[in-house]
Design a protein around this motif. Structure first.
Motif, PDB file in Angstrom:
ATOM      1  N   GLU A   1       0.848  -1.239  -0.066  1.00 30.98           N
ATOM      2  CA  GLU A   1       0.160   0.137  -0.080  1.00 30.98           C
ATOM      3  C   GLU A   1       0.940   1.215   0.178  1.00 30.98           C
ATOM      4  N   ALA A   2       1.767   1.194   0.699  1.00 30.81           N
ATOM      5  CA  ALA A   2       2.740   2.509   0.664  1.00 30.81           C
ATOM      6  C   ALA A   2       3.591   2.502  -0.638  1.00 30.81           C
ATOM      7  N   MET A   3       4.004   1.443  -1.357  1.00 29.73           N
ATOM      8  CA  MET A   3       4.347   1.654  -2.769  1.00 29.73           C
ATOM      9  C   MET A   3       3.471   2.277  -3.653  1.00 29.73           C
ATOM     10  N   ARG A   4       2.122   1.551  -3.558  1.00 28.78           N
ATOM     11  CA  ARG A   4       1.407   2.092  -4.287  1.00 28.78           C
ATOM     12  C   ARG A   4       0.887   3.478  -4.453  1.00 28.78           C
ATOM     13  N   ALA A   5       0.866   3.899  -3.084  1.00 22.48           N
ATOM     14  CA  ALA A   5       0.471   5.252  -3.034  1.00 22.48           C
ATOM     15  C   ALA A   5       1.635   6.263  -3.351  1.00 22.48           C
ATOM     16  N   LEU A   6       2.601   5.884  -3.355  1.00 23.13           N
ATOM     17  CA  LEU A   6       3.991   6.858  -3.453  1.00 23.13           C
ATOM     18  C   LEU A   6       3.932   6.878  -5.141  1.00 23.13           C
ATOM     19  N   ALA A   7       4.069   5.627  -5.704  1.00 27.23           N
ATOM     20  CA  ALA A   7       3.795   5.655  -7.350  1.00 27.23           C
ATOM     21  C   ALA A   7       2.869   6.432  -7.850  1.00 27.23           C
ATOM     22  N   CYS A   8       1.664   6.625  -7.314  1.00 34.84           N
ATOM     23  CA  CYS A   8       0.592   7.415  -7.655  1.00 34.84           C
ATOM     24  C   CYS A   8       0.833   8.837  -7.432  1.00 34.84           C
ATOM     25  N   GLU A   9       1.522   9.040  -6.282  1.00 38.52           N
ATOM     26  CA  GLU A   9       2.063  10.467  -6.262  1.00 38.52           C
ATOM     27  C   GLU A   9       3.032  11.016  -7.189  1.00 38.52           C
ATOM     28  N   VAL A  10       3.821  10.270  -7.503  1.00 36.95           N
ATOM     29  CA  VAL A  10       4.760  10.479  -8.701  1.00 36.95           C
ATOM     30  C   VAL A  10       4.084  10.605 -10.022  1.00 36.95           C
ATOM     31  N   ALA A  11       3.157   9.693 -10.342  1.00 45.31           N
ATOM     32  CA  ALA A  11       2.570   9.594 -11.462  1.00 45.31           C
ATOM     33  C   ALA A  11       1.584  11.006 -11.726  1.00 45.31           C
ATOM     34  N   LEU A  12       0.939  11.192 -10.680  1.00 43.69           N
ATOM     35  CA  LEU A  12       0.285  12.694 -10.547  1.00 43.69           C
ATOM     36  C   LEU A  12       1.312  14.015 -10.954  1.00 43.69           C
ATOM     37  N   ALA A  13       2.497  13.631 -10.188  1.00 40.64           N
ATOM     38  CA  ALA A  13       3.268  14.862 -10.229  1.00 40.64           C
ATOM     39  C   ALA A  13       3.937  14.673 -11.917  1.00 40.64           C
ATOM     40  N   THR A  14       4.139  13.625 -12.370  1.00 40.45           N
ATOM     41  CA  THR A  14       4.381  13.752 -13.984  1.00 40.45           C
ATOM     42  C   THR A  14       3.543  14.072 -14.879  1.00 40.45           C
ATOM     43  N   ASP A  15       1.996  14.114 -14.501  1.00 41.11           N
ATOM     44  CA  ASP A  15       1.094  14.709 -15.379  1.00 41.11           C
ATOM     45  C   ASP A  15       1.096  16.412 -14.986  1.00 41.11           C
ATOM     46  N   GLN A  16       1.380  16.735 -13.836  1.00 41.08           N
ATOM     47  CA  GLN A  16       1.339  18.007 -13.283  1.00 41.08           C
ATOM     48  C   GLN A  16       2.641  18.726 -14.191  1.00 41.08           C
ATOM     49  N   ALA A  17       3.741  18.007 -14.145  1.00 38.17           N
ATOM     50  CA  ALA A  17       5.117  18.576 -14.765  1.00 38.17           C
ATOM     51  C   ALA A  17       4.915  18.921 -16.118  1.00 38.17           C
ATOM     52  N   HIS A  18       4.018  18.073 -16.742  1.00 38.72           N
ATOM     53  CA  HIS A  18       3.668  17.880 -18.212  1.00 38.72           C
ATOM     54  C   HIS A  18       2.763  19.099 -18.541  1.00 38.72           C
ATOM     55  N   GLY A  19       1.727  19.406 -17.757  1.00 40.20           N
ATOM     56  CA  GLY A  19       0.207  19.963 -18.134  1.00 40.20           C
ATOM     57  C   GLY A  19      -0.004  20.954 -17.296  1.00 40.20           C
ATOM     58  N   HIS A  20       0.758  21.319 -16.038  1.00 37.17           N
ATOM     59  CA  HIS A  20       0.115  22.513 -15.267  1.00 37.17           C
ATOM     60  C   HIS A  20       0.458  23.785 -15.914  1.00 37.17           C
ATOM     61  N   PRO A  21      -0.756  24.753 -15.871  1.00 35.78           N
ATOM     62  CA  PRO A  21      -0.464  26.028 -16.470  1.00 35.78           C
ATOM     63  C   PRO A  21       0.619  26.802 -15.855  1.00 35.78           C
ATOM     64  N   ASP A  22       1.066  26.750 -14.737  1.00 36.58           N
ATOM     65  CA  ASP A  22       2.081  27.601 -14.258  1.00 36.58           C
ATOM     66  C   ASP A  22       3.549  27.072 -14.233  1.00 36.58           C
ATOM     67  N   GLU A  23       4.279  27.574 -14.837  1.00 37.41           N
ATOM     68  CA  GLU A  23       5.603  27.095 -15.230  1.00 37.41           C
ATOM     69  C   GLU A  23       6.199  26.902 -13.968  1.00 37.41           C
ATOM     70  N   SER A  24       6.351  27.480 -12.923  1.00 34.06           N
ATOM     71  CA  SER A  24       6.955  27.352 -11.806  1.00 34.06           C
ATOM     72  C   SER A  24       6.762  26.162 -11.159  1.00 34.06           C
ATOM     73  N   ILE A  25       5.351  25.643 -11.166  1.00 27.74           N
ATOM     74  CA  ILE A  25       4.951  24.397 -10.691  1.00 27.74           C
ATOM     75  C   ILE A  25       5.096  23.219 -11.452  1.00 27.74           C
ATOM     76  N   ARG A  26       5.179  23.417 -12.668  1.00 29.30           N
ATOM     77  CA  ARG A  26       5.817  22.341 -13.574  1.00 29.30           C
ATOM     78  C   ARG A  26       7.264  22.151 -13.215  1.00 29.30           C
ATOM     79  N   ARG A  27       7.820  23.150 -12.901  1.00 30.24           N
ATOM     80  CA  ARG A  27       9.235  22.875 -12.640  1.00 30.24           C
ATOM     81  C   ARG A  27       9.279  22.061 -11.288  1.00 30.24           C
ATOM     82  N   GLU A  28       8.710  22.566 -10.445  1.00 23.44           N
ATOM     83  CA  GLU A  28       8.850  21.881  -9.024  1.00 23.44           C
ATOM     84  C   GLU A  28       8.379  20.607  -9.277  1.00 23.44           C
ATOM     85  N   ARG A  29       7.160  20.170  -9.884  1.00 32.38           N
ATOM     86  CA  ARG A  29       6.817  18.830 -10.089  1.00 32.38           C
ATOM     87  C   ARG A  29       7.771  17.951 -10.766  1.00 32.38           C
TER      88      ARG A  29
END
Length: 597
Positions: free
Chosen positions: A357-385
């Motif tokens: 359960e810890a691994m699944r949750a962590l992988a999902c957190e990284v997957a979400l961050a991948t989506d945000q890094a590619h598609g968030h409208p704020d460039e600073s958030i994209r860099r942070e993610r």
């Protein structure tokens, strides 16, 4: 043998209760990711995983892939399953819509990937590598290369591979000797041999698109002189259909400890005059481009670890429920009970469950961050993610795969002597899992990447930002709730240990890199353990609030709390010992002479 059951309820908890789906649906281009749509995708994927892929897992293990005269035949039912997989659009799930893909967010495709890997990891390797080839050509290939090769890879009509290492090279890609000679028509003639090529030859599709690292004459020595080429198994005719066979030959396939259903090929290029290839991007930047595939593959291999661990856990639980042996310690009668009532079996099962359960949750957190890094409208958030994703890729790959081996071994232990017998199926999970901490960069390589490229190079900025997030979670846990207070305390100690370890890297990496390297694998493990505890603390926080709501599944949320509590008391407690080995454990290894080993 027990069947695989997709852990959809836990996935739904992460997507809905933890709010991950809502976050990805806020990104441009993903607003259609409604709860109903995501649920439908996961339900359909679960049906295919359970009904088609899982029954083939043991068949692939026992029959394996078979080589004869340069051709490879996959196990019984493999080709039909792949045709169904492609026809149902699963290969295109996360691929770009402009090439026929469905453009699903990485958060969703990562969960679907877990289902494939849990059901049949040897099968899932093939589409995983195809997605990497798609991404490399899409991001660095010319418009012409994209037009010719990407649509058929997206549809699954063709598959893709990575061709990196060679017999003399291993993980040292600077030693690659394959060469590519330019031709007057703009193509290249590729010569050389590549080893460990997953699905380098098979009968699932009529063509295979190999991405090959090779040197152009006059290129610089080392990794700076490597270029990347598209080299198909079958060349195309003037109309774009399949033409004559390219000069690529499968010399043999490996006889392996596990993943028998997945052919691991030795490929020879250019034995009859040179294999025709096309340059991807610019000359001498091949390794840079290949890392696009490699980073994607490293995350996916981490997901393999999660899927294998889930499957091993399910099998162990099923056996523990039905195996009657011994009386219950402190029980009301002397009747024989299922071994799930025995304390050490429960400890093993909880250790397996909490880490999954810890691994699944962590992988999902990284997957979400991948989506945000590619598609968030704020460039600073994209860099942070993106910085967070880069930091966590070696952790996901290294920690999740090492856990998979450990968890699969625990599964064998739960079975007792029967776990050592192939018929129970527990041994296959251990054999299949053992490769995952090795390929796409060993755990040692991931650990060096973590301390060198991801912590020391950016002066610990990304790591400290993550530690700050962890502290926010820890402080948010109610200290007047005994269960949450215990988790809060253990997480506090774990975060402090991680911060001390990161500080050690920053202080010593420049002057004593060998000393830091000796502690890098323990640091990767520490990073994973604390990050997993951070995720389970978040889950416990949500579960505790949910218990106060009317009409909820009380048993599910109580189990969430107990799982987080166990992890805090049995896994997070490793953190203080790990940080000591990082800070003080290197001197003996450095002092030992080579002859003394």
């Amino acid at each position: 043998m027990p069947s695989y059951s997709a852990p959809l309820r836990d996935m739904q908890f992460l997507l809905a209760d933890r709010g991950l789906r809502q976050q990805v649906a806020q990104l441009p281009g993903h607003d259609e990711m409604s709860e109903d749509l995501v649920e439908a995708i996961l339900n359909e994927a679960a049906r295919f995983a359970q009904g088609t892929l899982a029954p083939l897992n043991v068949i692939g293990d026992r029959q394996g892939a078979r080589w004869h005269a340069g051709e490879v035949q996959t196990a019984e039912g493999w080709r039909e399953a792949y045709e169904q997989f492609a026809a149902n659009g699963w290969n295109a799930l996360s691929c770009p819509p402009e090439f026929g893909g469905q453009g699903a967010p990485r958060l969703v495709s990562a969960l679907v990937e877990e289902l494939w890997n849990a059901a049949n990891v040897a099968f899932a390797l093939c589409p995983m590598l195809t997605r990497g080839a798609i991404e490399a050509i899409e991001l660095r290939g010319s418009d012409e290369l994209k037009r010719i090769w990407v649509p058929k890879l997206v549809s699954g009509e063709w598959t893709g591979t990575m061709n990196l290492t060679e017999p003399q090279a291993g993980s040292d890609l600077a030693a690659v000797r394959a060469r590519a000679e330019p031709q007057p028509d703009g193509t290249y003639r590729v010569f050389g041999q590549k080893i460990f090529i997953t699905y380098g030859e098979h009968d699932l599709t009529d063509n295979i698109v190999h991405l090959v690292l090779a040197r152009i004459p006059g290129a610089p020595e080392g990794v700076k002189g490597i270029s990347l080429f598209v080299v198909p198994k079958v060349l195309l005719d003037a109309e774009g259909g399949l033409g004559e066979r390219n000069d690529v030959r499968c010399v043999s396939i490996e006889h392996k400890l596990g993943i028998h259903g997945s052919p691991t090929a030795v490929l020879a290029f250019g034995d009859q005059g040179g294999a025709t290839g096309w340059l991807v991007g610019e000359e001498n930047r091949g390794l840079e481009y290949m890392f696009i595939m490699m980073n994607a593959a490293r995350f996916s291999v981490g997901i393999e670890g999660i899927g294998l661990a889930e499957r091993a856990y399910q099998r162990a639980v099923a056996y523990a429920r039905q195996r009657i042996q011994g009386t219950e310690m402190g029980g009301p009668t002397r009747e024989k009970v299922a071994i799930i009532r025995h304390p050490d079996v429960r400890r093993l099962l909880m250790s397996m469950r909490s880490r999954v359960e810890a691994m699944r949750a962590l992988a999902c957190e990284v997957a979400l961050a991948t989506d945000q890094a590619h598609g968030h409208p704020d460039e600073s958030i994209r860099r942070e993610r993106q910085a967070f994703v880069d930091l966590m890729i070696p952790v996901i790959k290294g920690w999740c795969t090492e856990n998979a081996v450990d968890i699969a071994s625990m599964g064998v232990q739960v079975h007792g002597g029967m776990g050592f017998i192939e018929e129970t199926g527990a041994a296959q999970h251990l054999r299949d899992a053992r490769i995952t901490p090795i390929y796409e960069g060993t755990t040692g390589i991931q650990a060096l990447d973590l301390v060198g490229r991801k912590i020391a190079r950016d002066k610990g900025i990304a790591a400290q930002a993550l530690i700050a997030q962890m502290r926010e979670t820890q402080l948010a846990l109610a200290d007047d709730d005994p269960l949450l207070a215990a988790i809060r305390h253990r997480l506090f100690i774990g975060i402090n240990a991680l911060e001390d370890a990161v500080g050690f890297v920053l202080r010593h990496f420049d002057q004593q890199p060998t000393l830091v390297a000796l502690g890098s694998a323990p640091l990767l493990k520490l990073f994973g353990i604390v990050a997993g505890g951070w995720q389970l603390a978040r889950s416990a926080h949500v579960a505790r609030r949910s218990l106060d709501q009317a009409g909820v599944d009380l048993g599910f949320y109580r189990a969430k709390l107990h799982t987080a509590q166990f992890y805090a008391g049995h896994v997070l407690t490793e953190a203080p010992g790990l940080v000591q080995s990082i800070l003080d454990g290197g001197d003996a290894a450095l002092a030992m002479t080579d002859e003394a080993f």
